[in-house]
Design an enzyme around this catalytic site. Structure first.
Site, PDB file in Angstrom:
ATOM      1  N   LYS A 167       0.852  -0.428   0.273  1.00  0.00           N
ATOM      2  CA  LYS A 167      -0.018  -0.439   0.255  1.00  0.00           C
ATOM      3  C   LYS A 167       0.870   1.253   0.086  1.00  0.00           C
ATOM      4  O   LYS A 167       1.874   1.129   1.171  1.00  0.00           O
ATOM      5  CB  LYS A 167      -1.066  -0.061   1.366  1.00  0.00           C
ATOM      6  CG  LYS A 167      -1.772   1.450   1.283  1.00  0.00           C
ATOM      7  CD  LYS A 167      -2.418   1.158   2.577  1.00  0.00           C
ATOM      8  CE  LYS A 167      -3.272   2.539   3.257  1.00  0.00           C
ATOM      9  NZ  LYS A 167      -4.849   2.498   4.043  1.00  0.00           N
ATOM     10  N   LYS A 225       1.442   4.875   0.104  1.00  0.00           N
ATOM     11  CA  LYS A 225       0.681   6.599   0.620  1.00  0.00           C
ATOM     12  C   LYS A 225       1.724   7.556  -0.454  1.00  0.00           C
ATOM     13  O   LYS A 225       2.352   7.661  -0.848  1.00  0.00           O
ATOM     14  CB  LYS A 225       1.420   7.198   2.115  1.00  0.00           C
ATOM     15  CG  LYS A 225       1.394   6.059   2.315  1.00  0.00           C
ATOM     16  CD  LYS A 225      -0.273   6.111   3.383  1.00  0.00           C
ATOM     17  CE  LYS A 225      -0.896   5.615   4.326  1.00  0.00           C
ATOM     18  NZ  LYS A 225      -2.232   5.823   5.009  1.00  0.00           N
ATOM     19  N   ASP A 277      -3.123   4.915  -1.093  1.00  0.00           N
ATOM     20  CA  ASP A 277      -4.006   5.939  -0.500  1.00  0.00           C
ATOM     21  C   ASP A 277      -3.787   7.617  -0.870  1.00  0.00           C
ATOM     22  O   ASP A 277      -2.291   7.748  -0.225  1.00  0.00           O
ATOM     23  CB  ASP A 277      -3.530   5.312   1.145  1.00  0.00           C
ATOM     24  CG  ASP A 277      -4.541   6.250   2.156  1.00  0.00           C
ATOM     25  OD1 ASP A 277      -5.573   7.140   1.308  1.00  0.00           O
ATOM     26  OD2 ASP A 277      -4.260   5.722   3.212  1.00  0.00           O
ATOM     27  N   ASP A 282     -12.265   6.282   3.135  1.00  0.00           N
ATOM     28  CA  ASP A 282     -11.878   5.710   4.194  1.00  0.00           C
ATOM     29  C   ASP A 282     -12.606   7.317   5.076  1.00  0.00           C
ATOM     30  O   ASP A 282     -13.316   7.166   6.247  1.00  0.00           O
ATOM     31  CB  ASP A 282     -10.080   6.226   4.128  1.00  0.00           C
ATOM     32  CG  ASP A 282      -9.269   5.444   5.555  1.00  0.00           C
ATOM     33  OD1 ASP A 282     -10.732   5.817   6.517  1.00  0.00           O
ATOM     34  OD2 ASP A 282      -8.286   5.811   5.206  1.00  0.00           O
ATOM     35  N   LYS A 335     -12.338   1.291   9.549  1.00  0.00           N
ATOM     36  CA  LYS A 335     -11.640   0.814  10.452  1.00  0.00           C
ATOM     37  C   LYS A 335     -11.987   1.504  11.597  1.00  0.00           C
ATOM     38  O   LYS A 335     -13.339   2.413  12.256  1.00  0.00           O
ATOM     39  CB  LYS A 335     -10.276   2.162  10.670  1.00  0.00           C
ATOM     40  CG  LYS A 335      -9.397   2.471   9.415  1.00  0.00           C
ATOM     41  CD  LYS A 335      -9.050   3.931   9.362  1.00  0.00           C
ATOM     42  CE  LYS A 335      -7.985   3.395   7.963  1.00  0.00           C
ATOM     43  NZ  LYS A 335      -7.171   5.168   7.829  1.00  0.00           N
ATOM     44  N   CYS A 376      -6.229   0.248   9.366  1.00  0.00           N
ATOM     45  CA  CYS A 376      -6.588   0.171  10.663  1.00  0.00           C
ATOM     46  C   CYS A 376      -5.577   1.697  11.176  1.00  0.00           C
ATOM     47  O   CYS A 376      -4.994   2.413  10.097  1.00  0.00           O
ATOM     48  CB  CYS A 376      -5.821  -0.634  11.492  1.00  0.00           C
ATOM     49  SG  CYS A 376      -3.996  -0.221  10.664  1.00  0.00           S
ATOM     50  N   ASP A 429      -5.742  -5.009   5.209  1.00  0.00           N
ATOM     51  CA  ASP A 429      -4.819  -4.261   6.140  1.00  0.00           C
ATOM     52  C   ASP A 429      -5.225  -3.176   6.805  1.00  0.00           C
ATOM     53  O   ASP A 429      -4.817  -2.305   7.494  1.00  0.00           O
ATOM     54  CB  ASP A 429      -4.814  -2.510   4.943  1.00  0.00           C
ATOM     55  CG  ASP A 429      -3.885  -1.459   5.283  1.00  0.00           C
ATOM     56  OD1 ASP A 429      -2.815  -1.854   5.741  1.00  0.00           O
ATOM     57  OD2 ASP A 429      -4.247   0.016   5.222  1.00  0.00           O
ATOM     58  N   ASP A 487      -1.761  -3.487   9.395  1.00  0.00           N
ATOM     59  CA  ASP A 487       0.144  -3.803   9.496  1.00  0.00           C
ATOM     60  C   ASP A 487       0.177  -2.647  10.110  1.00  0.00           C
ATOM     61  O   ASP A 487       1.373  -2.375  10.465  1.00  0.00           O
ATOM     62  CB  ASP A 487       0.495  -3.586   7.941  1.00  0.00           C
ATOM     63  CG  ASP A 487       0.703  -1.809   7.764  1.00  0.00           C
ATOM     64  OD1 ASP A 487      -0.344  -1.004   8.012  1.00  0.00           O
ATOM     65  OD2 ASP A 487       1.744  -2.087   6.532  1.00  0.00           O
TER      66      ASP A 487
END
Length: 325
Positions: free
Chosen positions: A146, A148, A173, A222, A244, A272, A294, A296
Protein backbone atom coordinates in the site's frame (compact mmCIF):
# COMPACT_ATOMS: atom_id res chain seq x y z
CA UNK A 1 -17.59 -4.49 37.28
CA UNK A 2 -14.61 -2.17 37.35
CA UNK A 3 -13.04 -0.04 34.62
CA UNK A 4 -9.41 0.94 34.24
CA UNK A 5 -7.79 2.83 31.36
CA UNK A 6 -4.33 4.12 30.59
CA UNK A 7 -2.26 5.71 27.83
CA UNK A 8 0.68 3.76 26.42
CA UNK A 9 3.38 5.04 24.04
CA UNK A 10 4.83 2.69 21.41
CA UNK A 11 7.73 3.64 19.08
CA UNK A 12 7.40 3.36 15.31
CA UNK A 13 10.11 1.52 13.38
CA UNK A 14 11.71 4.50 11.64
CA UNK A 15 8.90 6.89 10.72
CA UNK A 16 5.38 6.49 9.34
CA UNK A 17 4.78 9.26 6.80
CA UNK A 18 1.62 10.29 4.96
CA UNK A 19 0.60 13.47 3.16
CA UNK A 20 -0.33 15.12 6.49
CA UNK A 21 2.98 14.47 8.27
CA UNK A 22 5.19 11.86 9.97
CA UNK A 23 4.93 9.87 13.19
CA UNK A 24 7.80 8.40 15.21
CA UNK A 25 5.54 6.95 17.92
CA UNK A 26 1.88 6.23 18.58
CA UNK A 27 -0.03 6.78 21.82
CA UNK A 28 -2.76 4.19 22.34
CA UNK A 29 -5.37 4.01 25.08
CA UNK A 30 -6.11 0.64 26.66
CA UNK A 31 -9.43 0.04 28.42
CA UNK A 32 -9.67 -2.86 30.89
CA UNK A 33 -12.96 -4.14 32.31
CA UNK A 34 -12.99 -6.72 35.10
CA UNK A 35 -15.81 -8.58 36.85
CA UNK A 36 -13.70 -10.10 39.60
CA UNK A 37 -13.04 -13.31 37.71
CA UNK A 38 -12.50 -12.28 34.09
CA UNK A 39 -10.63 -9.44 32.38
CA UNK A 40 -11.47 -7.86 29.03
CA UNK A 41 -9.17 -5.47 27.17
CA UNK A 42 -9.55 -3.15 24.20
CA UNK A 43 -7.24 -0.64 22.52
CA UNK A 44 -8.01 2.63 20.74
CA UNK A 45 -5.87 5.08 18.78
CA UNK A 46 -7.03 8.70 18.70
CA UNK A 47 -8.20 9.93 15.29
CA UNK A 48 -6.19 13.14 15.02
CA UNK A 49 -8.17 14.55 12.08
CA UNK A 50 -11.25 14.51 14.33
CA UNK A 51 -9.40 16.47 16.99
CA UNK A 52 -9.05 13.44 19.27
CA UNK A 53 -5.97 13.02 21.45
CA UNK A 54 -4.95 10.17 23.69
CA UNK A 55 -5.85 12.39 26.65
CA UNK A 56 -9.37 13.16 25.40
CA UNK A 57 -9.93 9.48 24.58
CA UNK A 58 -8.79 8.48 28.08
CA UNK A 59 -11.14 11.01 29.66
CA UNK A 60 -14.09 9.75 27.59
CA UNK A 61 -13.45 6.17 28.67
CA UNK A 62 -13.03 6.99 32.35
CA UNK A 63 -16.26 8.97 32.17
CA UNK A 64 -18.05 5.64 31.76
CA UNK A 65 -16.75 4.14 35.02
CA UNK A 66 -20.09 4.43 36.82
CA UNK A 67 -21.96 2.95 33.86
CA UNK A 68 -19.54 0.02 33.70
CA UNK A 69 -19.91 -0.53 37.45
CA UNK A 70 -23.69 -0.64 36.93
CA UNK A 71 -23.29 -3.40 34.34
CA UNK A 72 -23.32 -1.48 31.04
CA UNK A 73 -23.30 -3.80 28.02
CA UNK A 74 -22.28 -3.15 24.41
CA UNK A 75 -25.79 -2.15 23.35
CA UNK A 76 -25.99 0.57 25.99
CA UNK A 77 -22.46 1.71 25.15
CA UNK A 78 -23.54 2.58 21.59
CA UNK A 79 -25.91 5.19 23.02
CA UNK A 80 -23.56 6.54 25.70
CA UNK A 81 -20.48 7.33 23.60
CA UNK A 82 -20.18 8.65 20.03
CA UNK A 83 -18.18 6.84 17.39
CA UNK A 84 -14.43 7.17 17.84
CA UNK A 85 -11.43 5.69 19.59
CA UNK A 86 -12.88 5.80 23.12
CA UNK A 87 -15.91 3.73 22.23
CA UNK A 88 -13.67 1.43 20.19
CA UNK A 89 -11.44 0.60 23.15
CA UNK A 90 -14.37 0.08 25.52
CA UNK A 91 -16.54 -1.84 23.03
CA UNK A 92 -13.72 -4.27 22.30
CA UNK A 93 -12.96 -4.68 26.01
CA UNK A 94 -16.60 -5.68 26.54
CA UNK A 95 -16.40 -8.17 23.64
CA UNK A 96 -13.26 -9.67 25.16
CA UNK A 97 -14.89 -9.91 28.59
CA UNK A 98 -18.02 -11.50 27.10
CA UNK A 99 -15.93 -14.11 25.29
CA UNK A 100 -14.05 -15.03 28.44
CA UNK A 101 -17.20 -15.27 30.51
CA UNK A 102 -18.82 -17.53 27.91
CA UNK A 103 -15.61 -19.51 27.22
CA UNK A 104 -16.47 -18.88 23.55
CA UNK A 105 -14.30 -16.95 21.08
CA UNK A 106 -15.56 -13.61 19.78
CA UNK A 107 -15.74 -14.85 16.20
CA UNK A 108 -18.35 -17.40 17.26
CA UNK A 109 -20.28 -14.88 19.37
CA UNK A 110 -20.35 -12.52 16.37
CA UNK A 111 -21.36 -15.20 13.87
CA UNK A 112 -18.15 -14.79 11.84
CA UNK A 113 -16.07 -17.46 10.07
CA UNK A 114 -13.27 -19.05 12.05
CA UNK A 115 -10.23 -16.78 11.59
CA UNK A 116 -7.44 -17.94 9.32
CA UNK A 117 -4.31 -16.09 8.14
CA UNK A 118 -5.06 -13.17 5.80
CA UNK A 119 -2.85 -11.41 3.29
CA UNK A 120 -2.33 -7.94 4.71
CA UNK A 121 -1.12 -4.86 2.88
CA UNK A 122 2.25 -3.51 3.97
CA UNK A 123 2.60 0.27 3.86
CA UNK A 124 5.22 2.21 1.90
CA UNK A 125 5.34 5.72 3.39
CA UNK A 126 5.21 8.73 1.08
CA UNK A 127 8.66 10.02 0.11
CA UNK A 128 10.62 10.94 -3.00
CA UNK A 129 10.44 8.28 -5.73
CA UNK A 130 13.98 6.98 -5.12
CA UNK A 131 13.25 6.33 -1.44
CA UNK A 132 9.91 4.68 -2.19
CA UNK A 133 11.55 2.47 -4.83
CA UNK A 134 14.17 1.37 -2.33
CA UNK A 135 11.50 0.67 0.30
CA UNK A 136 9.47 -1.30 -2.22
CA UNK A 137 12.50 -3.31 -3.26
CA UNK A 138 13.09 -4.24 0.38
CA UNK A 139 9.49 -5.53 0.54
CA UNK A 140 9.26 -6.92 -2.98
CA UNK A 141 8.59 -10.45 -1.74
CA UNK A 142 5.32 -9.38 -0.08
CA UNK A 143 2.12 -9.99 -2.03
CA UNK A 144 0.35 -6.66 -1.36
CA UNK A 145 1.85 -3.19 -0.91
CA UNK A 146 0.00 0.00 0.00
CA UNK A 147 1.53 3.28 -1.14
CA UNK A 148 0.93 6.58 0.61
CA UNK A 149 0.60 9.39 -1.95
CA UNK A 150 0.68 13.19 -1.72
CA UNK A 151 -0.76 14.66 -4.95
CA UNK A 152 1.97 16.30 -7.00
CA UNK A 153 4.36 13.68 -8.39
CA UNK A 154 2.25 10.64 -7.54
CA UNK A 155 2.70 9.10 -10.99
CA UNK A 156 6.47 9.05 -10.46
CA UNK A 157 6.05 7.56 -6.99
CA UNK A 158 3.90 4.70 -8.20
CA UNK A 159 6.19 4.05 -11.16
CA UNK A 160 9.14 3.85 -8.77
CA UNK A 161 7.38 1.39 -6.47
CA UNK A 162 6.40 -0.76 -9.44
CA UNK A 163 10.06 -0.89 -10.50
CA UNK A 164 11.06 -1.89 -6.99
CA UNK A 165 8.34 -4.52 -6.60
CA UNK A 166 7.36 -5.69 -10.09
CA UNK A 167 5.23 -8.63 -8.92
CA UNK A 168 3.40 -7.19 -5.90
CA UNK A 169 -0.25 -6.18 -5.96
CA UNK A 170 -0.56 -2.42 -5.37
CA UNK A 171 -3.15 -0.27 -3.65
CA UNK A 172 -2.68 3.45 -3.04
CA UNK A 173 -3.94 5.93 -0.44
CA UNK A 174 -4.18 9.54 -1.56
CA UNK A 175 -5.22 10.68 1.95
CA UNK A 176 -7.47 13.38 0.40
CA UNK A 177 -4.54 14.89 -1.54
CA UNK A 178 -6.25 14.89 -4.96
CA UNK A 179 -8.77 17.61 -4.14
CA UNK A 180 -8.23 20.29 -6.80
CA UNK A 181 -6.55 17.85 -9.16
CA UNK A 182 -7.81 15.98 -12.22
CA UNK A 183 -9.00 12.87 -10.37
CA UNK A 184 -9.99 11.00 -13.53
CA UNK A 185 -6.64 11.78 -15.15
CA UNK A 186 -4.66 10.80 -12.06
CA UNK A 187 -6.58 7.53 -11.91
CA UNK A 188 -6.00 6.74 -15.58
CA UNK A 189 -2.27 7.37 -15.21
CA UNK A 190 -2.01 4.87 -12.36
CA UNK A 191 -3.90 2.12 -14.17
CA UNK A 192 -0.87 1.19 -16.25
CA UNK A 193 0.96 0.16 -13.06
CA UNK A 194 -1.69 -2.36 -12.09
CA UNK A 195 -3.04 -0.36 -9.13
CA UNK A 196 -6.22 -2.10 -7.95
CA UNK A 197 -7.65 0.39 -5.42
CA UNK A 198 -7.42 4.12 -4.64
CA UNK A 199 -8.32 5.25 -1.12
CA UNK A 200 -9.88 8.63 -0.42
CA UNK A 201 -8.82 10.68 -3.45
CA UNK A 202 -10.61 13.87 -2.29
CA UNK A 203 -11.28 15.54 1.03
CA UNK A 204 -14.10 14.18 3.14
CA UNK A 205 -17.16 16.36 2.65
CA UNK A 206 -16.14 17.13 -0.94
CA UNK A 207 -17.18 13.71 -2.22
CA UNK A 208 -19.42 15.29 -4.87
CA UNK A 209 -16.19 15.94 -6.80
CA UNK A 210 -16.36 12.26 -7.72
CA UNK A 211 -19.81 12.57 -9.30
CA UNK A 212 -19.79 11.49 -12.92
CA UNK A 213 -16.30 9.96 -12.81
CA UNK A 214 -16.24 6.49 -14.32
CA UNK A 215 -13.01 5.41 -12.69
CA UNK A 216 -10.93 2.62 -14.21
CA UNK A 217 -9.71 1.83 -10.67
CA UNK A 218 -12.23 1.57 -7.80
CA UNK A 219 -12.28 4.27 -5.12
CA UNK A 220 -12.51 3.40 -1.41
CA UNK A 221 -13.99 5.83 1.12
CA UNK A 222 -11.83 6.15 4.23
CA UNK A 223 -12.21 9.53 5.93
CA UNK A 224 -15.57 9.84 4.14
CA UNK A 225 -16.98 6.67 5.74
CA UNK A 226 -16.93 6.54 9.52
CA UNK A 227 -20.04 4.50 10.25
CA UNK A 228 -23.41 3.56 8.73
CA UNK A 229 -24.63 7.16 8.73
CA UNK A 230 -22.13 7.89 5.92
CA UNK A 231 -23.15 5.10 3.55
CA UNK A 232 -25.79 7.04 1.61
CA UNK A 233 -23.28 9.79 0.75
CA UNK A 234 -20.66 7.26 -0.35
CA UNK A 235 -22.89 5.10 -2.55
CA UNK A 236 -22.47 5.87 -6.24
CA UNK A 237 -19.23 7.79 -5.65
CA UNK A 238 -17.11 5.07 -4.09
CA UNK A 239 -16.98 1.39 -4.93
CA UNK A 240 -15.56 0.31 -1.56
CA UNK A 241 -15.41 1.42 2.07
CA UNK A 242 -12.46 1.17 4.42
CA UNK A 243 -13.73 0.03 7.82
CA UNK A 244 -11.53 1.04 10.74
CA UNK A 245 -12.71 0.31 14.26
CA UNK A 246 -11.34 3.57 15.66
CA UNK A 247 -13.71 5.30 13.22
CA UNK A 248 -16.75 3.10 13.77
CA UNK A 249 -16.34 3.06 17.52
CA UNK A 250 -15.70 -0.64 17.90
CA UNK A 251 -16.45 -4.06 16.51
CA UNK A 252 -20.19 -3.78 17.21
CA UNK A 253 -20.76 -0.93 14.73
CA UNK A 254 -18.13 -2.31 12.33
CA UNK A 255 -20.10 -5.54 11.95
CA UNK A 256 -23.25 -3.58 11.13
CA UNK A 257 -21.38 -1.26 8.73
CA UNK A 258 -19.89 -4.21 6.83
CA UNK A 259 -23.26 -5.90 6.57
CA UNK A 260 -25.08 -2.81 5.28
CA UNK A 261 -22.21 -1.81 3.00
CA UNK A 262 -22.22 -5.19 1.29
CA UNK A 263 -26.00 -4.99 0.90
CA UNK A 264 -25.49 -1.72 -1.02
CA UNK A 265 -22.98 -3.38 -3.34
CA UNK A 266 -19.87 -1.85 -1.78
CA UNK A 267 -16.64 -3.84 -1.50
CA UNK A 268 -15.14 -4.08 1.99
CA UNK A 269 -11.64 -3.12 3.06
CA UNK A 270 -10.54 -3.62 6.66
CA UNK A 271 -8.02 -1.01 7.78
CA UNK A 272 -6.44 0.36 10.94
CA UNK A 273 -4.67 3.22 12.62
CA UNK A 274 -1.20 2.67 14.02
CA UNK A 275 -1.43 0.48 17.10
CA UNK A 276 -0.31 -2.75 18.74
CA UNK A 277 -1.57 -6.25 18.08
CA UNK A 278 -4.27 -5.67 20.71
CA UNK A 279 -5.72 -3.04 18.38
CA UNK A 280 -5.38 -5.25 15.29
CA UNK A 281 -7.08 -8.33 16.77
CA UNK A 282 -10.75 -7.21 16.65
CA UNK A 283 -10.71 -5.98 13.01
CA UNK A 284 -8.83 -9.13 11.98
CA UNK A 285 -12.03 -11.11 12.56
CA UNK A 286 -13.71 -9.12 9.77
CA UNK A 287 -10.99 -10.07 7.29
CA UNK A 288 -12.84 -13.14 6.04
CA UNK A 289 -15.61 -10.86 4.74
CA UNK A 290 -13.27 -8.33 3.10
CA UNK A 291 -11.66 -8.03 -0.32
CA UNK A 292 -8.68 -6.10 1.08
CA UNK A 293 -7.09 -6.40 4.52
CA UNK A 294 -4.75 -3.63 5.65
CA UNK A 295 -3.80 -4.45 9.24
CA UNK A 296 -0.08 -3.74 9.36
CA UNK A 297 -0.42 -1.18 12.17
CA UNK A 298 1.54 -3.32 14.63
CA UNK A 299 4.03 -4.50 12.01
CA UNK A 300 5.15 -0.88 11.60
CA UNK A 301 6.10 -0.57 15.28
CA UNK A 302 9.57 -1.08 16.72
CA UNK A 303 8.11 -3.38 19.39
CA UNK A 304 4.80 -5.05 20.18
CA UNK A 305 2.91 -6.83 22.96
CA UNK A 306 3.59 -10.30 24.27
CA UNK A 307 1.75 -12.90 22.18
CA UNK A 308 1.76 -10.56 19.17
CA UNK A 309 0.08 -11.22 15.86
CA UNK A 310 2.82 -12.26 13.44
CA UNK A 311 3.24 -12.06 9.68
CA UNK A 312 5.08 -14.43 7.36
CA UNK A 313 5.24 -13.92 3.63
CA UNK A 314 2.62 -11.19 3.89
CA UNK A 315 0.11 -13.42 5.71
CA UNK A 316 -1.00 -12.08 9.10
CA UNK A 317 -1.80 -14.69 11.74
CA UNK A 318 -5.00 -14.71 13.83
CA UNK A 319 -4.73 -13.35 17.36
CA UNK A 320 -3.81 -15.74 20.14
CA UNK A 321 -6.47 -16.40 22.78
CA UNK A 322 -4.39 -14.72 25.49
CA UNK A 323 -4.09 -11.53 23.40
CA UNK A 324 -7.78 -10.85 22.76
CA UNK A 325 -11.07 -12.51 21.98
Amino acid sequence: MKLHAQIERWPVAGAFTISRGAKTHVDVVVATVTDGGHVGRGEGTAIYYHGETAETVLAEILGQADAVAAGMDRTELQTRLPRGAARNALDNALWDLEAKRAATPVWQLAGLPEPKPHITAFTISVADPAKMEADARASADLPLLKLKLAGEGDDARVAAVRRGAPNARLIVDANEAWTGRDVAGETARLAKYGVELIEQPVRAGEDALLDGISAVIPFAADESCQDRSDLARCAGRYQAINIKLDKTGGLTEALALAREGRAMGLEIMIGCMLGTSLGMAPPFLLGATARWVDLDGALLLAEDRSSPMTAAGGFLSPPAADLWG
